[in-house]
Design a protein around this motif. Structure first.
Motif: not given
Lengths: 152, 503
Positions: B370-397
């Motif tokens: 509850l704490i993570l998903n309310l006051p800290m939501i802005g912090l997590f949203v930043n992660l969604l701004r990482i371009p997918y072309s960098y994100l998916y190779p890391c997920i494959i690794c």
């Protein structure tokens, strides 16, 4: 190819599953079936092979109105092949050249070659990710990762 | 009273600093996993599994559970802000959640999703606390015939409750069961379907199959997806829901919690199904069903509560019977087995520290989330701004390293590759691949119980109808088959109204 692409997707997938079922049943001939009181190693696989054949037939017969393979769309297929080739290359390299070099190479290929990103961000991501994950896995989580001849 | 004493014991374990830290880490990773398209809770848990091998089993299972219900919370964020479900259970949240974002009401939607998830998580943990020990005690009467009947019922129930074609689901279950036949037969020592590969003698591991079917195949399916969406980032003050929002959400959250918990205890992709059914139910009960799809807050509150409650409900059969109801609980059972803990009806009695520590950690985890998903939501949203072309190779690794680490065996990496190709092709052709993972885990249990039952009865199938519990389950199975057949198809209209079947 165009004839294959015009086939109904459920008919094609059902036929492939039926082939798998027949292969299982054929392989299962070499395992003892035992008897009802003492079932052998081939007893359950026999039932499963027959069950797979039956549901495959149901998919084939019920698949007349499914979409054709062409309609499904395979636009991403060339990139899929590249990603799979990179993954297979990494599997081959992992124990031969070590974790860090493999991951570095995999990331350079995927980010730099497949995604055509500039050299500096690609190299930064590849070096940073391989070094950071190696540190986390090996030093913090104490997981063994392969090292290559260069100690990397 | 005994349950409360045990719970206090659980809190004594759950509030120790090391457990709190790992519960927090699990919740953070789960929230991230739930938010990232391409890494659902199943792939997230599988990727983290090797990291738990060096941990105490209580800590390990609490970490993985944190990832699971954290992903349920996190999945709503991308659904509401970007109309991209981070994981399948959040599909229904997209509908009204994203409509609210378009109306400038992303804050209340996120807040109600988090509050609903918190209430549902807490209510269903109470259910788990009371139901699991009672069910485990009852299950002590189970022998091989009862387990056979239960597993067959579960397998057919999964197909019946599915969102896709029943015959396709059954086919995937059988493929999973066949995969589980690979390796040395435990009863006779025969090697089956290994094709000369020595490493396959121990069978096909759940982790490489799951990572391939879900992690790698998801990357392959989204290979051309390079959307550059910039998600909204609501401030803390925008998150406060109005009094009207809260009043409209109370009943959907309550119904979603109860419905989700009950559906969670039965086999299938419960967290996905429960959110579909909850949405259908709320729409049906609403005085203004025309608001649904256009930003009705009940369309966020109900499904989000239901999927969180179902996530906890799935732990009831897992902990009480040692039977997974889906691939996620199957991987978690595999984690317990790696630590030398035998799942089954005696687990709660033999491992009270694990069970009650786990229950207490779920109460704690819900507060953390509850704490993570309310006051800290802005912090997590930043992660969604990482371009997918960098994100998916890391997920494959991550997929590669996680699979390799399980047994330090490169054969597992090849299995992941094959599973990834199969998962990609099957999903393109409209198959749900989750039953493959479930079948793989259930196969040894089913085979052993079938063969033991027949050995007990000297080869007579009547053993399955002579024992009351097995007979009840067989009758329930027969009833399910009757409902599923064409002449009685009208009886299954509830599946259409719940959105499980196309009209």
């Amino acid at each position: 190819v165009s004839r294959i692409l015009s086939c109904r997707s459920d008919r094609v997938s059902g036929a492939l599953l039926l082939l798998l079922a027949l292969f299982v049943l054929w392989q299962n001939l070499s395992y003892p079936l035992g008897n009802l009181a003492e079932p052998g190693a081939g007893f359950v696989p026999l039932f499963l092979g027959l069950a797979l054949a039956a549901v495959s037939m149901a998919i084939i017969f019920g698949g007349g109105s499914s979409r054709s393979l062409k309609v499904i769309g395979w636009a991403e297929a060339p990139r899929v092949v590249l990603i799979l080739a990179a993954f297979a290359g990494a599997a081959l390299a992992l124990e031969r050249v070590g974790y860090r070099l493999t991951i570095f190479g995999l990331l350079v290929f995927l980010i730099g070659v497949v995604e055509r990103k500039p050299v500096i961000p690609t190299a930064t991501a590849a070096i940073g990710f391989s070094a950071l994950t190696y540190f986390v896995f090996v030093h913090l989580l104490e997981v063994q990762l392969p090292r290559g001849p260069l100690g990397l | 009273m005994e349950a409360l004493q045990n719970l206090l014991h659980g809190f004594a374990i759950g509030l120790t600093p090391s457990i709190l830290v790992y519960a927090f880490i699990g919740c953070v990773i789960g929230t991230l996993v739930g938010m990232l398209p391409g890494v659902g809770p199943l792939a997230g848990i599988s990727l983290l599994l090797p990291a738990t091998f060096g941990l105490n089993p209580v800590v390990g299972i609490i970490l993985l559970a944190g990832v699971y219900y954290g992903a349920m919370y996190g999945g709503s964020t991308t659904s509401i802000l970007m109309r991209i479900p981070g994981e399948a259970a959040s599909v229904m949240t997209c509908v009204d959640g994203y409509a609210m974002t378009q109306q400038g009401r992303a804050g209340p939607a996120l807040a109600i999703a988090a509050i609903g998830s918190f209430v549902a998580g807490t209510v269903s943990t109470v259910g788990l606390m009371f139901l699991a020990p009672a069910l485990a005690e009852f299950a002590l009467r189970f022998g091989p015939p009862e387990y056979t009947a239960l597993l067959l019922f579960g397998i057919f129930m999964l197909a019946y409750m599915s969102t896709s074609s029943m015959s396709k689901m059954l086919a995937m279950e059988v493929v999973g069961l066949l995969l589980g036949m690979i390796g040395i037969d435990a009863m006779t020592g025969h090697t089956r379907f290994t094709f000369g590969v020595v490493s396959l003698g121990d069978g096909v591991g759940i982790v490489p199959v799951v990572v391939g079917l879900f992690g790698l195949s998801e990357i392959l399916l989204t290979a051309t997806d390079n959307a550059k969406a910039r998600p909204a980032k609501p401030s803390l003050s925008q998150l406060v829901p109005t009094r009207q929002d809260l009043l409209e959400s109370v009943a959907p959250i309550t119904r979603g919690s109860l419905l989700g918990f009950l559906i969670g205890t039965i086999p299938g992709s419960a967290h996905v199904i429960s959110s579909f059914i909850s949405y259908g139910l709320e729409k049906k009960l609403s005085a203004h069903p025309e608001r649904f799809g256009k930003g009705a807050i009940e369309g966020v509150a109900g499904p989000e509560s239901a999927n969180n409650a179902a996530a906890t409900g799935a732990f009831v059969p897992m902990l009480a019977l040692g039977i997974p109801t889906g691939p996620i609980t199957a991987v978690m059972l595999a984690a317990l087995i790696v630590h030398g803990i035998t799942p089954g009806p005696t687990l709660i009695q033999e491992q009270p520290t694990l069970f009650w520590g786990f229950v207490a950690s779920m109460y704690i985890g819900n507060v953390v989330l509850l704490i993570l998903n309310l006051p800290m939501i802005g912090l997590f949203v930043n992660l969604l701004r990482i371009p997918y072309s960098y994100l998916y190779p890391c997920i494959i690794c991550f997929c590669l390293v996680a699979v390799y680490c399980v047994q330090n065996n490169v054969v597992d990496v090849w299995i992941t590759l094959v599973a990834g190709i199969a998962g990609y092709a099957l999903r393109k052709l409209g198959y749900d691949v989750a039953p493959i993972a479930l079948g793989l885990v259930l196969a040894p249990m089913l085979e052993l119980s079938v063969r033991q039952s027949l050995a007990m009865s000297a080869g007579s199938y009547s053993i399955f109808i002579e024992r009351p519990i097995a007979l009840t389950l067989i009758l329930a199975l027969a009833l399910l088959i009757v409902f599923a057949t064409r002449p009685f198809r009208s009886l299954s209209d509830w599946r259409k109204s719940a959105g499980l079947m196309s009209e």
